[in-house]
Design a protein around this motif. Structure first.
Motif, PDB file in Angstrom:
ATOM      1  N   GLN A 137       0.709  -1.242   0.015  1.00  9.97           N
ATOM      2  CA  GLN A 137       0.118   0.059   0.139  1.00  9.97           C
ATOM      3  C   GLN A 137       0.828   1.385  -0.125  1.00  9.97           C
ATOM      4  O   GLN A 137       0.727   2.245  -0.615  1.00  9.97           O
ATOM      5  N   ILE A 141       1.357   4.170  -2.890  1.00  6.92           N
ATOM      6  CA  ILE A 141       1.406   5.648  -2.701  1.00  6.92           C
ATOM      7  C   ILE A 141       2.573   6.259  -3.189  1.00  6.92           C
ATOM      8  O   ILE A 141       2.483   7.359  -3.588  1.00  6.92           O
ATOM      9  N   ASP A 144       2.773   6.688  -6.988  1.00  6.28           N
ATOM     10  CA  ASP A 144       1.804   7.730  -7.391  1.00  6.28           C
ATOM     11  C   ASP A 144       2.397   9.084  -7.127  1.00  6.28           C
ATOM     12  O   ASP A 144       2.083  10.038  -7.918  1.00  6.28           O
ATOM     13  N   TRP A 337      -5.992  14.446  -4.196  1.00  8.01           N
ATOM     14  CA  TRP A 337      -5.279  13.284  -4.027  1.00  8.01           C
ATOM     15  C   TRP A 337      -4.232  13.120  -2.762  1.00  8.01           C
ATOM     16  O   TRP A 337      -4.238  12.383  -2.103  1.00  8.01           O
ATOM     17  N   ASN A 341      -4.476  10.510   0.105  1.00 10.29           N
ATOM     18  CA  ASN A 341      -3.491   9.459   0.430  1.00 10.29           C
ATOM     19  C   ASN A 341      -2.625   9.685   1.533  1.00 10.29           C
ATOM     20  O   ASN A 341      -1.972   8.895   1.891  1.00 10.29           O
ATOM     21  N   GLU A 344      -4.636   7.997   3.978  1.00  8.68           N
ATOM     22  CA  GLU A 344      -4.345   6.508   3.828  1.00  8.68           C
ATOM     23  C   GLU A 344      -2.780   6.208   4.502  1.00  8.68           C
ATOM     24  O   GLU A 344      -2.514   5.270   5.147  1.00  8.68           O
ATOM     25  N   ALA A 345      -1.828   7.020   4.161  1.00 15.21           N
ATOM     26  CA  ALA A 345      -0.513   6.913   4.521  1.00 15.21           C
ATOM     27  C   ALA A 345      -0.203   6.884   6.143  1.00 15.21           C
ATOM     28  O   ALA A 345       0.494   6.017   6.704  1.00 15.21           O
TER      29      ALA A 345
END
Length: 387
Positions: A137, A141, A144, A337, A341, A344-345
């Motif tokens: 995951q 990231i 991206d 974005w 993210n 998420e991170a």
């Protein structure tokens, strides 16, 4: 800036007694504010696998922290015109209760109310699988992030290069935004208009001598069209065949001829490029949002949001209007974005911290058990020898 310690302490099944003892010790001197950090029971493997996981989690922890810092810095760069609002964009999504997953909460609250995400990181699978999921995951990231920030940095660099051309003195800056079509004799087979930079202290000398610097200079053809702190930009019209001779004589008199030929298409292209780059850069941070008058007969009770063409983050066609309005309204694709993210991170990073505490605790316990057994055997052997 808050500092957090994750402490593993032996206790009862619910760990309430351990937390109470911790509160008793720290509250006397107001050392810390303590909360329970819930970690589920994982499938424990062999001692060798735990040692390997301990090393891997240490590296993954460092990588996650580095990634989060880079993402936070990217948010700062994208929001360069609104740096005071950076902190409110660095949030974590949900984590308090299952029914509150859609909420955006501050990072401190997420840590102090941490709950393991059973759906994303199932505890029934081996620890190696959980760690592998987290590593993949974060790697995705990072990939991206590199591609998106590279595209943004290229855009910003191109814009800075164009902006540099519009600054500086008359010797170096672009002249396309200074001159106009009326300043030049165009489409003439015989005549040409030159641009000459004249030092401020030489204005009078220029006016007196420019007509005599060469033959075939059009009388009274000079005009001051721009100036800076060092000098002025003058036009002069002359016959093409004496252009080289005029340049030579001008240089001898410390007048500098700028190499510039008026090309309306090129000037228009340069201006459009600047406008496009400015627009593209701004759209990475913010898109336009036009609120129509409530109750309008043409557009009844809703908002129209202008989104950049080709935006991969554009809401799906079937998504309700209210969801579209609430999710990232007024935000550009890159900022949106980064926010999603970063969350998420950060969430993944705290899960890695939880795993490290668990693995290190179990590993320490296993080592203590092995050491205790060895000590018992040593005592038995020693007793046998002495008997």
């Amino acid at each position: 800036m808050s500092e957090f310690w994750l402490i593993s302490a032996p206790g009862d099944k619910e760990n309430l007694q351990a937390l109470e003892r911790m509160n008793t010790v720290t509250s006397k001197s107001n050392l810390s504010y303590n909360t329970k950090f819930s970690i589920p029971d994982f499938k424990v493997g062999t001692l060798d696998s735990l040692v390997g996981l301990s090393d891997e989690l240490g590296k993954l922890d460092t990588f996650a922290e580095s990634l989060i810092k880079r993402m936070a810095q990217s948010v700062v760069e994208v929001m360069e015109d609104a740096k005071g609002k950076v902190q409110e964009n660095l949030l974590a999504n949900g984590g308090l209760k299952e029914k509150m997953k859609c909420l955006k909460i501050d990072l401190t609250s997420f840590v102090t109310h941490f709950e393991w995400d059973m759906a994303k990181y199932p505890v029934k699978q081996p620890l190696v699988g959980v760690v592998d999921t987290l590593a993949k995951q974060l790697s995705q990231i990072e990939m991206d992030l590199k591609s998106r920030t590279a595209a943004y940095n290229t855009l910003r660099l191109n814009l800075e290069n164009l902006e540099k051309k519009s600054t500086g003195n008359l010797f170096t800056r672009t002249l396309s935004d200074i001159v106009s079509k009326e300043d030049f004799v165009l489409d003439s087979e015989y005549l040409i208009t030159l641009l000459v930079i004249v030092p401020k202290q030489s204005y009078t000398q220029w006016q007196k001598t420019y007509e005599s610097l060469s033959d075939m200079v059009v009388p009274r053809s000079t005009k001051l069209i721009a100036e800076d702190s060092e000098g002025g930009l003058f036009t002069v019209t002359l016959f093409r065949k004496v252009m080289d001779d005029f340049k030579t004589k001008a240089k001898e008199n410390k007048f500098t001829v700028r190499e510039f030929y008026y090309d309306e298409k090129e000037i228009k292209r340069e201006r459009e490029e600047m406008t496009r780059l400015l627009s593209d850069k701004k759209q990475q941070y913010q898109t336009s949002c036009v609120a129509l008058k409530k109750g309008s007969s043409t557009f009844p009770d809703h908002k129209v949001k202008v989104t950049p063409l080709g935006n991969p983050d554009r809401p799906a066609a079937g998504q309700p209007d209210r969801e579209r309005e609430s999710e990232g309204e007024g935000e550009g694709p890159l900022l949106r974005w980064l926010k999603v993210n970063f969350s998420e991170a950060f969430i993944a990073w705290i899960h890695i911290k939880a795993l490290r505490v668990f693995v290190e605790s179990v590993l320490s316990l296993q080592i203590c058990i092995i050491f205790t057994k060895l000590l018992q055997k040593w005592n038995q052997a020693l007793s046998w020898l002495l008997s």
